[in-house]
Design an enzyme around this catalytic site. Structure first.
Site, PDB file in Angstrom:
ATOM      1  N   HIS A  58      -4.024  -5.089   0.728  1.00 62.08           N
ATOM      2  CA  HIS A  58      -3.481  -5.566   2.004  1.00 62.08           C
ATOM      3  C   HIS A  58      -3.585  -7.086   2.105  1.00 62.08           C
ATOM      4  O   HIS A  58      -4.667  -7.619   2.342  1.00 62.08           O
ATOM      5  CB  HIS A  58      -4.237  -4.908   3.163  1.00 62.08           C
ATOM      6  N   GLU A 111      -2.518  -8.889   4.488  1.00 66.16           N
ATOM      7  CA  GLU A 111      -2.548  -9.315   5.888  1.00 66.16           C
ATOM      8  C   GLU A 111      -3.955  -9.441   6.457  1.00 66.16           C
ATOM      9  O   GLU A 111      -4.152 -10.095   7.488  1.00 66.16           O
ATOM     10  CB  GLU A 111      -1.718  -8.354   6.759  1.00 66.16           C
ATOM     11  N   GLY A 133      -2.168 -15.635  37.634  1.00 69.28           N
ATOM     12  CA  GLY A 133      -3.169 -16.658  37.349  1.00 69.28           C
ATOM     13  C   GLY A 133      -3.528 -16.699  35.876  1.00 69.28           C
ATOM     14  O   GLY A 133      -4.218 -17.596  35.414  1.00 69.28           O
ATOM     15  N   GLY A 134      -3.032 -15.700  35.099  1.00 67.90           N
ATOM     16  CA  GLY A 134      -3.323 -15.629  33.673  1.00 67.90           C
ATOM     17  C   GLY A 134      -2.345 -16.408  32.824  1.00 67.90           C
ATOM     18  O   GLY A 134      -1.349 -16.963  33.321  1.00 67.90           O
ATOM     19  N   CYS A 136       0.822  -1.215   0.000  1.00 69.71           N
ATOM     20  CA  CYS A 136       0.000   0.000   0.000  1.00 69.71           C
ATOM     21  C   CYS A 136       0.861   1.274   0.000  1.00 69.71           C
ATOM     22  O   CYS A 136       1.403   1.638  -1.035  1.00 69.71           O
ATOM     23  CB  CYS A 136      -0.963  -0.021   1.185  1.00 69.71           C
ATOM     24  N   SER A 192       1.721 -14.740  32.416  1.00 70.30           N
ATOM     25  CA  SER A 192       2.653 -14.924  33.533  1.00 70.30           C
ATOM     26  C   SER A 192       2.902 -16.410  33.797  1.00 70.30           C
ATOM     27  O   SER A 192       4.000 -16.803  34.201  1.00 70.30           O
ATOM     28  CB  SER A 192       2.134 -14.231  34.796  1.00 70.30           C
TER      29      SER A 192
END
Length: 509
Positions: free
Chosen positions: A167, A169, A222-223, A79, A226
């Site tokens: 594009h 993508e 807890g995610g 583009c 991490s």
């Protein structure tokens, strides 16, 4: 040596998507601002120029120095990049007579070109530009057209330089992945060696070299991020990793103990710290959401610092920072406007004297999950919905009290548990409940009530940058609403949030 691709960013909203598509081909890539390219540019095997909100004809338009790239390695200009090459290399770029935005179809594809191998006439592409290339640059050869855009794709004879005005993508370009594969694998001959297993092997080796026998402290949330960071560090340094899981009193119902149990089952060296009273006291009487975040961040640092002093000789702080955070901090126009403070520890005070180690800083969220899966982490942990760092504090609109936390924990538990039981949890990217600062009139039995209203929110997304509300079945919502009103004392009204991001954010504060 690992092969890698450079993406020069000109400020396009789609730049991160280019990187994601390249990574889907198992090819490693890095995004760098056009005005701050990497020092080791010669170590890249190919370069992609992104789009841009600017016109190449404007005075403010980005002007990259391509002397170390063009003619020295394969180059794909997308583009704005395509228009830049044309405009400054003997071609002509003019305002388009028609609005070249949205879906289009290739009406001509030059036969025998490797760039369009396995892509035929009629293939759908996505346009997003106000200018158009009227005349190709010197030695330019047209490779493809649409009914409205004659020079939709071209190459420059005598060098491995290709350019497209659409594009590849975005998902609307149906053969975009094939086109990127043609350029990167067939033309640039880049190796497809960026796999979760190879990432784990390379990262563990680098962490061993970086950390040696040093001790690292990591704050677990807890995610997913991490947790995956913790497992990688554990593979590298074992018991020298000291994980701390802080209960801020604003977690989901029973989450503190259940997450602790899950971590200890993974062999991690984890210490749980229940600081809920400290957090709730600090938040007493505070209504402003930014103030809440700052208080929570400040108390967290204090608690973390107290615990860090108990780990003798700790030199490093481990963080689950991922690539979108890194990209934003080095963007073309500097860090993006602050919508809300980030909940990562990020701004640790100088007195903590810890160096930062971020094993996931080059991964997107979906890649983090794949890396976790390759290390054998439990699907329940990897499939967990994102949860805000400040927890329920920013889902309780207005001031925070222990009673409000109790109400929202109960409501959230019924909603999330219901999603799991109905087989809907994995169809949702993130879900939660908001306790509104609104009392409404209701009738229970023969009595008039004046109680709280809660809003349920469920969205689908890939990375949280954009999100759409999930069309949950009416019967499920009906059942959930009934359960909440019948079982949670203090709530007599339930509403469902059907706004998308943008313009609304996922959280209400």
């Amino acid at each position: 040596m690992q092969h890698k691709v450079l993406i020069l960013d000109f400020g396009s909203q789609y730049t991160q998507l280019i990187a994601r598509r390249v990574r889907e081909l198992f090819i490693y890539c890095e995004i760098h601002p056009y005005n701050n390219p990497p020092k080791d540019i010669e170590t890249f095997q190919a370069t992609i120029l992104s789009g841009s909100p600017f016109s190449v004809r404007s005075e403010e338009a980005p002007h990259p120095d391509l002397s170390a790239i063009r003619g020295k390695m394969p180059l794909l200009a997308v583009c704005y990049g395509a228009q830049y090459l044309a405009h400054f290399s003997g071609g002509q770029v003019s305002p388009s007579n028609i609005r070249e935005y949205g879906r289009a179809n290739l009406s001509y594809v030059k036969s025998g070109t490797q760039f369009f191998e396995n892509i035929t006439e009629g293939s759908q592409v996505w346009m997003s530009h106000g200018d158009t290339i009227k005349t190709l640059p010197t030695n330019g050869i047209c490779l493809a057209s649409t009914s409205d855009v004659e020079n939709a794709a071209y190459r420059i004879e005598g060098e491995s330089t290709y350019a497209i005005q659409f594009h590849p993508e975005v998902y609307h370009t149906k053969d975009g992945k094939q086109l990127l594969e043609n350029f990167l694998v067939k033309i640039a001959v880049v190796s497809q060696d960026w796999t979760p297993d190879s990432f784990v092997e390379m990262t563990v080796k680098e962490l061993k070299q970086q950390l040696g026998n040093d001790k690292v402290i990591l704050g677990l949330s807890g995610g997913v991020d991490s947790s995956v960071a913790a497992i990688l560090l554990h593979k590298a340094i074992g018991k020298n990793l000291h994980c701390i899981f802080v209960n801020n009193g604003l977690l989901r119902k029973n989450e503190y103990q259940s997450v602790l149990d899950q971590y200890q089952g993974m062999g991690l060296n984890v210490k749980g710290v229940d600081a809920s009273k400290r957090f709730l006291e600090g938040l007493q009487g505070v209504e402003d959401p930014e103030q809440k975040r700052k208080i929570i961040g400040g108390v967290f640092v204090d608690v973390f610092d107290d615990e860090a002093h108990l780990v003798e000789g700790a030199k490093w702080l481990g963080q689950g920072t991922i690539y979108p955070d890194v990209i934003e901090s080095i963007s073309v126009n500097g860090p993006s406007a602050t919508i809300k403070s980030h909940h990562n520890v990020g701004g640790l005070p100088d007195y903590m004297k810890l160096s930062v180690v971020e094993p996931l800083r080059m991964l997107f969220k979906d890649e983090v999950r794949r890396v976790g899966a390759s290390m054998g982490m439990h699907p329940d942990l990897l499939g967990r919905h994102p949860f805000p760092g400040p927890g329920l504090a920013i889902r309780i609109l207005g001031d925070i009290t222990p009673e409000k936390v109790r109400i929202l924990q109960e409501v959230d538990h019924i909603f999330i548990d219901g999603l799991r039981q109905a087989g809907l949890y994995d169809q949702v990217w993130q879900a939660g409940a908001m306790l509104l600062p609104v009392n409404s009139v209701g009738v229970m039995g023969d009595e008039r009530t004046y109680e709280k209203c809660v809003a349920l929110r469920a969205v689908e997304s890939t990375d949280g940058m954009t999100a759409d509300w999930v069309n949950l079945p009416y019967k499920f919502l009906q059942k959930t609403s009934n359960q909440i009103i019948n079982k949670v004392k203090g709530v007599n009204r339930v509403v469902y949030d059907i706004s998308s991001k943008p313009p609304a954010t996922i959280e209400w504060e």
